[in-house]
Design a protein around this motif. Structure first.
Motif, PDB file in Angstrom:
ATOM      1  N   ALA A  58       0.801  -1.218   0.000  1.00 52.43           N
ATOM      2  CA  ALA A  58       0.000   0.000   0.000  1.00 52.43           C
ATOM      3  C   ALA A  58       0.836   1.272   0.000  1.00 52.43           C
ATOM      4  N   SER A  59       2.042   1.230   0.564  1.00 51.08           N
ATOM      5  CA  SER A  59       2.863   2.434   0.599  1.00 51.08           C
ATOM      6  C   SER A  59       3.415   2.795  -0.781  1.00 51.08           C
ATOM      7  N   LYS A  60       3.178   1.957  -1.783  1.00 47.72           N
ATOM      8  CA  LYS A  60       3.617   2.253  -3.145  1.00 47.72           C
ATOM      9  C   LYS A  60       2.597   3.103  -3.908  1.00 47.72           C
ATOM     10  N   ILE A  61       1.482   3.440  -3.272  1.00 53.40           N
ATOM     11  CA  ILE A  61       0.467   4.256  -3.924  1.00 53.40           C
ATOM     12  C   ILE A  61       0.753   5.723  -3.629  1.00 53.40           C
ATOM     13  N   PRO A  62       0.937   6.556  -4.664  1.00 50.30           N
ATOM     14  CA  PRO A  62       1.166   7.980  -4.443  1.00 50.30           C
ATOM     15  C   PRO A  62      -0.049   8.646  -3.787  1.00 50.30           C
ATOM     16  N   PRO A  63       0.156   9.717  -3.017  1.00 51.92           N
ATOM     17  CA  PRO A  63      -0.936  10.364  -2.294  1.00 51.92           C
ATOM     18  C   PRO A  63      -2.108  10.788  -3.187  1.00 51.92           C
ATOM     19  N   GLU A  64      -1.805  11.314  -4.386  1.00 52.68           N
ATOM     20  CA  GLU A  64      -2.904  11.771  -5.246  1.00 52.68           C
ATOM     21  C   GLU A  64      -3.784  10.610  -5.722  1.00 52.68           C
ATOM     22  N   LYS A  85       3.920  21.225  -3.787  1.00 48.40           N
ATOM     23  CA  LYS A  85       4.551  22.268  -2.985  1.00 48.40           C
ATOM     24  C   LYS A  85       6.064  22.042  -2.994  1.00 48.40           C
ATOM     25  N   GLU A  86       6.834  23.094  -2.805  1.00 47.48           N
ATOM     26  CA  GLU A  86       8.295  22.963  -2.847  1.00 47.48           C
ATOM     27  C   GLU A  86       8.836  22.126  -1.697  1.00 47.48           C
ATOM     28  N   TRP A  87       8.090  22.023  -0.590  1.00 48.43           N
ATOM     29  CA  TRP A  87       8.556  21.280   0.563  1.00 48.43           C
ATOM     30  C   TRP A  87       8.160  19.810   0.518  1.00 48.43           C
ATOM     31  N   GLU A  88       7.354  19.400  -0.451  1.00 40.80           N
ATOM     32  CA  GLU A  88       6.924  18.013  -0.548  1.00 40.80           C
ATOM     33  C   GLU A  88       8.049  17.115  -1.042  1.00 40.80           C
ATOM     34  N   LYS A  89       8.175  15.957  -0.416  1.00 38.84           N
ATOM     35  CA  LYS A  89       9.189  14.984  -0.806  1.00 38.84           C
ATOM     36  C   LYS A  89       8.582  13.996  -1.798  1.00 38.84           C
TER      37      LYS A  89
END
Length: 128
Positions: A58-64, A85-89
């Protein structure tokens, strides 16, 4: 032969034959992420699902895509690009169980040694 048995029984290795048949008859492909995971929605209904390119994690799914899967948003990232955002990893996989896993100071995997307390802590003992 092993690959066939894994496909039939091992859902954690990827989509089972049942999932692939269900997807073929009832699914409509809506997009794919950068890791190769493919996202589907039901042709007649509201169910949404993902078929992982590699092992199911499940952690392989991007947030969007996670937002779309859980009906938080009605549009896919393919339809509307997310604003980064510029601070997003970048998305990182779950490293638990690998040699790259994080172990905090004092963990048994890090030798089990902790720094001494500063005096603001008193250990509880039973019966006191």
């Amino acid at each position: 032969m092993i690959a066939l048995i894994r496909r039939i029984c091992g859902w954690w290795y990827g989509a089972t034959i049942g999932t692939l048949v269900h997807t073929f008859f009832n699914g409509e492909k809506v997009g794919e992420d950068v890791q190769g995971n493919v996202y589907y929605k039901e042709k007649k209904g509201s169910k949404r699902w993902v078929i992982f390119k590699t092992d199911v994690e499940a952690s392989k799914i991007p947030p969007e895509w996670h937002m779309w899967l859980h009906h938080t948003v009605d549009y896919t990232p393919a339809e509307k690009k997310p604003v980064r955002k510029e601070w997003e990893k970048e998305l990182e996989p779950n490293m638990t169980g690998t040699v790259h896993a994080y172990y905090p100071t004092g963990s048994l995997n890090e030798g089990g040694k902790r720094k001494k307390t500063t005096g603001d802590y008193e250990a509880w003992t039973p019966g006191s």
